[in-house]
Write an enzyme that holds these catalytic residues in place. Structure first.
Site, PDB file in Angstrom:
ATOM      1  N   GLY B  70       0.791  -1.225   0.000  1.00  0.00           N
ATOM      2  CA  GLY B  70       0.000   0.000   0.000  1.00  0.00           C
ATOM      3  C   GLY B  70       0.819   1.269   0.000  1.00  0.00           C
ATOM      4  N   SER B  71       0.244   2.281   0.607  1.00  0.00           N
ATOM      5  CA  SER B  71       0.758   3.646   0.564  1.00  0.00           C
ATOM      6  C   SER B  71       2.170   3.767   1.146  1.00  0.00           C
ATOM      7  CB  SER B  71      -0.193   4.526   1.363  1.00  0.00           C
ATOM      8  OG  SER B  71       0.447   5.680   1.818  1.00  0.00           O
ATOM      9  N   SER B  72       2.879   4.786   0.686  1.00  0.00           N
ATOM     10  CA  SER B  72       4.206   5.082   1.217  1.00  0.00           C
ATOM     11  C   SER B  72       4.126   5.653   2.637  1.00  0.00           C
ATOM     12  CB  SER B  72       4.939   6.052   0.301  1.00  0.00           C
ATOM     13  OG  SER B  72       4.194   7.246   0.136  1.00  0.00           O
ATOM     14  N   GLY B  73       2.912   5.850   3.129  1.00  0.00           N
ATOM     15  CA  GLY B  73       2.745   6.292   4.517  1.00  0.00           C
ATOM     16  C   GLY B  73       2.843   5.144   5.519  1.00  0.00           C
TER      17      GLY B  73
END
Lengths: 429, 146
Positions: B70-73
């Site tokens: 998923g997200s780079s967060g």
């Protein structure tokens, strides 16, 4: 063990100041976690440095609770608070939490806006470019082929690797903030040739020639290959920046694709052989009429009511070409009283939209052109939103789940029609 | 009796991602985990729709999973769990990514990868697991030893 150059050793010893020392310490821990043997130099870093919601600042209250505290303790994961100088690398701030002038319309409080403003002035004071977008490549940061970057934002990472041939992993907040100071990132993953080779084949057997179709294919590809590298062949045509932008964002959300090869289209895939680079060829996936129908249905599986009360465009942030198209589609029409239309882009692109009169056309129709953020990042939708219509496969993947609303996926024209009629009439032709 | 009880069911060897030693109850999933948008940091709960661990918290557990997605967060979201006191005690995963590596580093919890046996086959939810990041060893008991 990661091998350090003399310059890196000096940074670790504190010769370049305490903040760079802390940055290097974090990067060494990170490189060792990855199993990287060395660093690459980078002068192109995109992240979300230093900004924080009030509760995080409160957490670091004993350290001052300010930008310096958050950057030291959170971004650099340092036990000590250090003075944070201007960044050394060319550094860019990606998307943020609200529109700098339409934040009230987004439902943000005065306090939240004050926090946003304070963070932004600190970001600027540290020499970090206020791009405030998930599409840095449309706002003043286009890497070149082979350039080592340290970027966050999965849709920007997949674009940089695949379409440009730049080299970046999907970095995180702490690694990008550290790289802004140390100008280093672990030499691992997409920085190396071997890692960039294709794993699986995708054979496209139905025409994929519009942004809507490219988005669906991207969603299919991500679902099929997950986080590996697909090599796509067949009837994909009419490549353009916005189609790649939508394809990559979709593939990164449904799977986790950080790089793709389209044979004859992307720069590291002049041929199937080159795309695989001698690596073993894995599975073969076929995108045909039934796969296309299945993907459309999957993207529309969170919509039941036809009463659309919100339309969001601009995921990833709209290019000027897309804003021009949206303006042309809505000129002379009005957003329905039961609906709302928010279009998201970067500040750089909005300046052009202002000059071209597109912002005014949208406003006259009852729509807003907003910058910096999107509904998923800011978790802001018009009050009472129950059913959204979206022209982005990525946004339909995230927004309904995050906001507990229904969502429809369709073409830009179908979305604008829904905004003006309050009804969803999208269908797969 | 206690000697039998204390005998571990399995010992797995792998590579250190982050050093340190921790032990606790295992939470195992065969599904990759999203950070931003997939985890509620304040409670350490998986919130991703259709995830097999949806609504379960990894706070204080030994999290055993295939890898991050998923997200780079991802790292920032898991970093926030450390601030909120809801981080896992240790992690064991198979697929190395920048997300999982950086997340493990900033959570500062013992983490192991590249195991000689698939931890997803060996470890079950509820097992008692000791993760020695420095030695790269994972010791598994069916229940907490005396």
């Amino acid at each position: 063990m990661v091998e350090l150059t003399d310059a890196e050793r000096a940074m670790l010893d504190g010769d370049a100041g305490a903040a760079t020392q802390k940055a290097m310490e974090l990067l060494v821990r990170y490189a060792e976690a990855l199993g990287a043997e060395r660093f690459v130099e980078t002068n192109n870093v995109a992240g979300v440095p230093g900004s924080a919601p009030p509760w995080v600042k409160q957490y670091y209250a004993q350290d001052g609770g300010d930008y310096r505290a958050v950057f030291s303790r959170f971004d650099l994961d340092s036990d000590e608070v250090v003075d944070v100088p201007r960044m050394n690398a060319f550094s860019c701030h990606l998307q943020g939490g609200m529109d700098p002038s339409l934040w009230r319309e987004q439902g943000m409080s005065e306090d939240a806006f004050a926090n946003f403003q304070s963070d932004e002035s600190d970001v600027a004071a540290h020499g970090i470019q206020i791009l405030k977008t998930c599409t840095p490549y449309l706002a003043g940061n286009v890497p070149v082929m082979g350039e080592h970057c340290a970027w966050m934002e999965s849709s920007a990472v997949v674009f940089a690797n695949s379409v440009i041939g730049a080299r970046t992993n999907c970095e995180g907040r702490e690694s990008t903030s550290a790289a802004m100071l140390a100008k280093r990132i672990p030499d691992w993953g997409f920085h190396t040739d071997d890692f960039r080779r294709g794993h699986h084949s995708v054979d496209v057997q139905v025409p994929v020639d519009s942004i809507f179709e490219w988005g669906m294919l991207g969603y299919f590809v991500g679902d099929a290959v997950q986080d590996t590298i697909p090599v796509i062949t067949g009837s994909v045509s009419d490549a353009s920046l916005i189609r790649h932008k939508h394809f990559g964002a979709a593939a990164a959300s449904s799977g986790g694709v950080e790089m793709y090869h389209m044979v004859g289209i992307t720069p590291e895939a002049p041929s199937v052989e080159a795309a695989f680079g001698g690596a073993a060829r894995g599975e073969r996936f076929v995108y045909d009429a039934s796969a296309r129908k299945r993907i459309y249905e999957s993207l529309n599986s969170v919509g039941t009511s036809d009463d659309v009360d919100y339309v969001m465009l601009g995921c990833p942030h709209y290019s000027i070409e897309q804003i021009a198209q949206a303006a042309a589609l809505i000129e002379g029409r009005k957003v329905h009283t039961n609906s709302a239309l928010w279009v998201f882009t970067s500040r750089a692109v909005k300046a052009t939209a202002d000059a071209n009169g597109y912002t005014k056309i949208l406003r006259d129709a009852g729509a807003y052109l907003m910058t910096d953020t999107c509904s998923a990042i800011s978790q802001a939708v018009p009050e009472g939103t129950k059913v959204a219509a979206l022209d982005s496969a990525k946004q339909v993947h995230y927004l309904p789940a995050m906001m507990k609303i229904e969502g429809w996926y369709g073409t830009t024209a179908e979305c604008i029609d829904a905004a003006c009629t309050g009804k969803w009439r999208g269908k797969l032709s | 009796m206690s000697e039998v009880m204390d005998k571990p069911r399995a010992v797995i060897r792998g590579r250190k991602v982050v050093g340190g030693v921790a032990e606790g109850e295992a939470l195992v999933t065969r599904e990759t985990i999203s950070g931003w948008g997939g985890v509620h940091a304040m409670t350490g709960t998986i919130i991703e729709s259709r995830h097999e661990l949806k609504d379960q918290s990894f706070a204080g557990k030994i999290l055993v999973f295939p890898g991050a997605k998923g997200s780079s967060g991802w790292s920032a979201t898991f970093h926030l769990t450390r601030l909120a006191g809801t981080a896992p005690k240790a992690m064991i995963f198979n697929i190395m990514t920048t997300k999982a590596a950086l997340g493990a580093v900033v959570m500062r919890i013992p983490t192991i990868t590249d195991c000689d046996q698939d931890p997803l086959d060996v470890i079950r939810t509820g097992d008692w697991v000791r993760v020695d990041g420095d030695e790269g060893t994972i010791t598994v008991w069916s229940a907490k030893p005396d």
